[in-house]
Design a protein around this motif. Structure first.
Motif, PDB file in Angstrom:
ATOM      1  N   TYR A 133      -9.417  -2.918  -5.694  1.00  0.00           N
ATOM      2  CA  TYR A 133      -9.003  -2.093  -5.871  1.00  0.00           C
ATOM      3  C   TYR A 133      -9.779  -0.636  -5.569  1.00  0.00           C
ATOM      4  O   TYR A 133      -8.700  -0.262  -4.850  1.00  0.00           O
ATOM      5  CB  TYR A 133      -9.136  -1.095  -7.971  1.00  0.00           C
ATOM      6  CG  TYR A 133      -8.170  -0.278  -7.580  1.00  0.00           C
ATOM      7  CD1 TYR A 133      -6.613  -0.313  -7.533  1.00  0.00           C
ATOM      8  CD2 TYR A 133      -8.657   1.135  -7.829  1.00  0.00           C
ATOM      9  CE1 TYR A 133      -5.928   0.676  -7.757  1.00  0.00           C
ATOM     10  CE2 TYR A 133      -8.057   2.132  -7.912  1.00  0.00           C
ATOM     11  CZ  TYR A 133      -6.694   2.336  -7.632  1.00  0.00           C
ATOM     12  OH  TYR A 133      -5.556   3.042  -8.339  1.00  0.00           O
TER      13      TYR A 133
ATOM     14  N   LEU B 136      -8.553  -1.218  -2.364  1.00  0.00           N
ATOM     15  CA  LEU B 136      -6.592  -1.400  -1.546  1.00  0.00           C
ATOM     16  C   LEU B 136      -6.011   0.518  -2.378  1.00  0.00           C
ATOM     17  O   LEU B 136      -5.515   0.600  -1.218  1.00  0.00           O
ATOM     18  CB  LEU B 136      -6.084  -1.526  -3.114  1.00  0.00           C
ATOM     19  CG  LEU B 136      -4.830  -1.491  -3.124  1.00  0.00           C
ATOM     20  CD1 LEU B 136      -4.087  -2.549  -2.045  1.00  0.00           C
ATOM     21  CD2 LEU B 136      -4.644  -2.493  -4.308  1.00  0.00           C
ATOM     22  N   SER B 137      -6.927   0.892  -2.417  1.00  0.00           N
ATOM     23  CA  SER B 137      -6.761   2.197  -2.541  1.00  0.00           C
ATOM     24  C   SER B 137      -6.873   3.020  -1.507  1.00  0.00           C
ATOM     25  O   SER B 137      -5.927   3.893  -1.510  1.00  0.00           O
ATOM     26  CB  SER B 137      -7.547   2.939  -3.627  1.00  0.00           C
ATOM     27  OG  SER B 137      -7.139   4.411  -4.218  1.00  0.00           O
TER      28      SER B 137
ATOM     29  N   ALA C 198      -3.944   2.525   0.111  1.00  0.00           N
ATOM     30  CA  ALA C 198      -3.021   2.799   0.085  1.00  0.00           C
ATOM     31  C   ALA C 198      -2.698   4.316  -0.236  1.00  0.00           C
ATOM     32  O   ALA C 198      -1.945   4.977  -0.330  1.00  0.00           O
ATOM     33  CB  ALA C 198      -2.777   2.706  -1.487  1.00  0.00           C
TER      34      ALA C 198
ATOM     35  N   ALA D 279      -0.883   1.575  -4.759  1.00  0.00           N
ATOM     36  CA  ALA D 279      -1.169   0.194  -4.951  1.00  0.00           C
ATOM     37  C   ALA D 279      -0.866  -0.386  -6.095  1.00  0.00           C
ATOM     38  O   ALA D 279      -0.731  -1.989  -6.097  1.00  0.00           O
ATOM     39  CB  ALA D 279      -2.817   1.143  -5.685  1.00  0.00           C
TER      40      ALA D 279
ATOM     41  N   TRP E  56       2.031  -2.531  -4.591  1.00  0.00           N
ATOM     42  CA  TRP E  56       1.326  -3.731  -4.093  1.00  0.00           C
ATOM     43  C   TRP E  56       1.187  -4.556  -4.605  1.00  0.00           C
ATOM     44  O   TRP E  56       1.311  -6.334  -4.345  1.00  0.00           O
ATOM     45  CB  TRP E  56       0.174  -3.294  -2.853  1.00  0.00           C
ATOM     46  CG  TRP E  56       0.807  -2.441  -1.696  1.00  0.00           C
ATOM     47  CD1 TRP E  56       0.160  -1.316  -1.318  1.00  0.00           C
ATOM     48  CD2 TRP E  56       1.192  -3.018  -0.548  1.00  0.00           C
ATOM     49  NE1 TRP E  56       1.111  -0.872   0.390  1.00  0.00           N
ATOM     50  CE2 TRP E  56       1.218  -2.000   0.711  1.00  0.00           C
ATOM     51  CE3 TRP E  56       1.307  -4.723  -0.072  1.00  0.00           C
ATOM     52  CZ2 TRP E  56       1.873  -2.212   1.906  1.00  0.00           C
ATOM     53  CZ3 TRP E  56       2.358  -4.949   1.008  1.00  0.00           C
ATOM     54  CH2 TRP E  56       2.041  -3.294   1.902  1.00  0.00           C
ATOM     55  N   CYS E  57       1.195  -4.258  -5.978  1.00  0.00           N
ATOM     56  CA  CYS E  57       0.386  -5.320  -7.224  1.00  0.00           C
ATOM     57  C   CYS E  57       1.363  -5.825  -7.202  1.00  0.00           C
ATOM     58  O   CYS E  57       1.630  -7.347  -7.417  1.00  0.00           O
ATOM     59  CB  CYS E  57      -0.579  -4.638  -8.388  1.00  0.00           C
ATOM     60  SG  CYS E  57      -1.816  -3.840  -7.549  1.00  0.00           S
TER      61      CYS E  57
ATOM     62  N   LEU F  41      -5.881  -6.140 -10.095  1.00  0.00           N
ATOM     63  CA  LEU F  41      -6.042  -4.532  -9.215  1.00  0.00           C
ATOM     64  C   LEU F  41      -4.839  -3.809  -9.943  1.00  0.00           C
ATOM     65  O   LEU F  41      -5.004  -2.410  -9.498  1.00  0.00           O
ATOM     66  CB  LEU F  41      -4.843  -5.137  -8.214  1.00  0.00           C
ATOM     67  CG  LEU F  41      -5.602  -5.972  -6.454  1.00  0.00           C
ATOM     68  CD1 LEU F  41      -5.023  -6.494  -5.948  1.00  0.00           C
ATOM     69  CD2 LEU F  41      -7.349  -4.777  -6.120  1.00  0.00           C
TER      70      LEU F  41
ATOM     71  N   ALA G  56      -5.258   0.845 -11.247  1.00  0.00           N
ATOM     72  CA  ALA G  56      -4.185   1.555 -10.430  1.00  0.00           C
ATOM     73  C   ALA G  56      -2.922   2.381 -11.742  1.00  0.00           C
ATOM     74  O   ALA G  56      -2.196   3.505 -11.980  1.00  0.00           O
ATOM     75  CB  ALA G  56      -3.007   0.892 -10.158  1.00  0.00           C
TER      76      ALA G  56
END
Length: 414
Positions: free
Chosen positions: A305, A308-309, A312, A319, A322-323, A362, A366
């Motif tokens: 995560y 990914l954060s 984003a 985020a 996207w998940c 993930l 979020a």
């Protein structure tokens, strides 16, 4: 496994002046609490995070242990398994709107204590072969599930703010919780199997009782915190419920958070075993190994995560999007395989399921950050449990859909 997957989480915020009309200003996230400097707060935060994750891990370990063997236990009793599961879902839907007000009014820690006591009682009731006793246990299970996904997270978020920790540090707690959830699920599968080997189908439930007693002792060390109606507040449980509905109905952001949470539960948890058996050579599937792989994928998602954060831009909303996009793409695979042939689909379908579980890992941090960002602290328990009403109804509809629709259509809908 099915029973323990059908749930969802909660949060905390400072929401004042509840006697006045709700305005956009009141619905906005509260300003960050003043701090003494991130460096000086870090040791205290690390201790707080460890304490919360210890309780969370023990609770989830106990929950996974019973969830993975509930179906086989009921099947061994020769009772109506579908009726028991459906009763649990409907109980969760019925009690969901009310439990949040109880959590906020009477205290988050007390609600966690009540959850532990209820789980001990429920797991003791699972020892009975009487259908009425088991049915009563499922009704209580609907209550305890609502507490599990509102009381603990509400306590954590409220305590995080009370102690003046930076709001950005909440991402660490949510990501670590996602990792812990996957790890405890894998450990629960192994431990539950050992207990079943020694004690029969009821073994995992005996282990869950012991673990919940440990969790109860740990929770009793926590300080208490309340929502707007508790300790010094004048709001009743009914008033908390009304305030929660009013807040959600007047805030598009709260509506969106609720919709995302409700749609995050789907029929996938009911379908992965029969689908893999359908596409596997000779219909032979090592379900234990597959289950462990899926749970490890959740832990991997939690660990991913942070990068990914950053991609984003630190936005939990982006985020989350996207998940969901990743999950949607993965669900296309079993839908196409089941529609056009199952000859060599086992590994592509298995890979898609692993990716779905990774996206869940993930998504969990979020989603938690979105709840922490938009749900007022004083009404967190109330609003989080309001979200569980449509969630439980959608799960019931999803369960019914697997009985009347072909699998490929169900996956397309998911």
């Amino acid at each position: 496994f099915v029973a323990s997957m059908v749930r969802a989480p909660a949060d905390d915020y400072v929401f004042g002046a509840l006697q006045r009309p709700l305005t956009p200003a009141l619905l906005a996230p509260p300003p960050a609490a003043p701090t003494l400097g991130a460096k000086s707060l870090r040791p205290s935060f690390n201790s707080f995070k460890r304490d919360y994750l210890l309780v969370y891990s023990v609770i989830m370990l106990a929950d996974w242990m019973q969830g993975t063997h509930m179906y086989t236990l009921y099947q061994s009793y020769g009772v109506n398994v579908s009726a028991l599961f459906l009763t649990g879902f409907l109980s969760g839907a019925f009690f969901a709107p009310w439990m949040g007000g109880v959590v906020d009014t009477y205290g988050r820690r007390l609600s966690c204590v009540v959850y532990c006591v209820l789980e001990i009682v429920i797991n003791v009731m699972e020892h009975s072969t009487d259908f009425k006793v088991l049915l009563a246990g499922r009704v209580l299970g609907g209550v305890s599930t609502n507490l599990l996904f509102s009381a603990f997270e509400s306590w954590m978020n409220s305590e995080h703010k009370k102690r003046g920790f930076p709001s950005s540090w909440q991402a660490e707690v949510y990501a670590a919780s996602s990792v812990a959830n996957g790890c405890t699920a894998v450990a629960a599968g192994v431990l539950a199997q050992k207990l079943e080997d020694y004690m029969g189908h009821i073994g995992p439930f005996k282990g869950a009782v012991a673990l919940t007693v440990v969790a109860l002792g740990l929770v009793l060390r926590w300080p208490e915190n309340y929502g707007s109606g508790g300790e010094g507040g004048d709001d009743s449980v009914l008033e908390q419920l009304k305030q929660g509905w009013r807040a959600v109905s007047r805030s598009p952001s709260l509506m969106k958070v609720g919709a995302v949470q409700s749609f995050s539960e789907d029929t996938f948890v009911f379908m992965w075993v029969p689908t893999l058996m359908n596409v596997a050579p000779n219909n032979a599937v090592p379900t234990g190994a597959v289950f462990s792989s899926l749970m490890i994928a959740i832990s991997l998602g939690g660990n991913l995560y942070s990068p990914l954060s950053k991609l984003a831009g630190g936005s939990p909303e982006k985020a989350s999007a996207w998940c969901y996009l990743l999950s949607a793409c993965c669900m296309v695979v079993p839908s196409l395989c089941l529609s056009f042939g199952t000859g060599s689909c086992f590994y592509p379908v298995l890979a898609s399921f692993v990716m779905v579980e990774m996206s869940i890992g993930l998504f969990s941090p979020a989603a938690g950050l979105c709840r922490a960002k938009y749900i007022p602290s004083g009404m967190q328990g109330a609003i989080m449990n309001i979200y569980r009403l449509p969630l439980n109804l959608l799960v019931v509809l999803g369960t019914r859909a697997t009985d009347v629709w072909p699998p490929e259509r169900c996956f397309f809908a998911v």
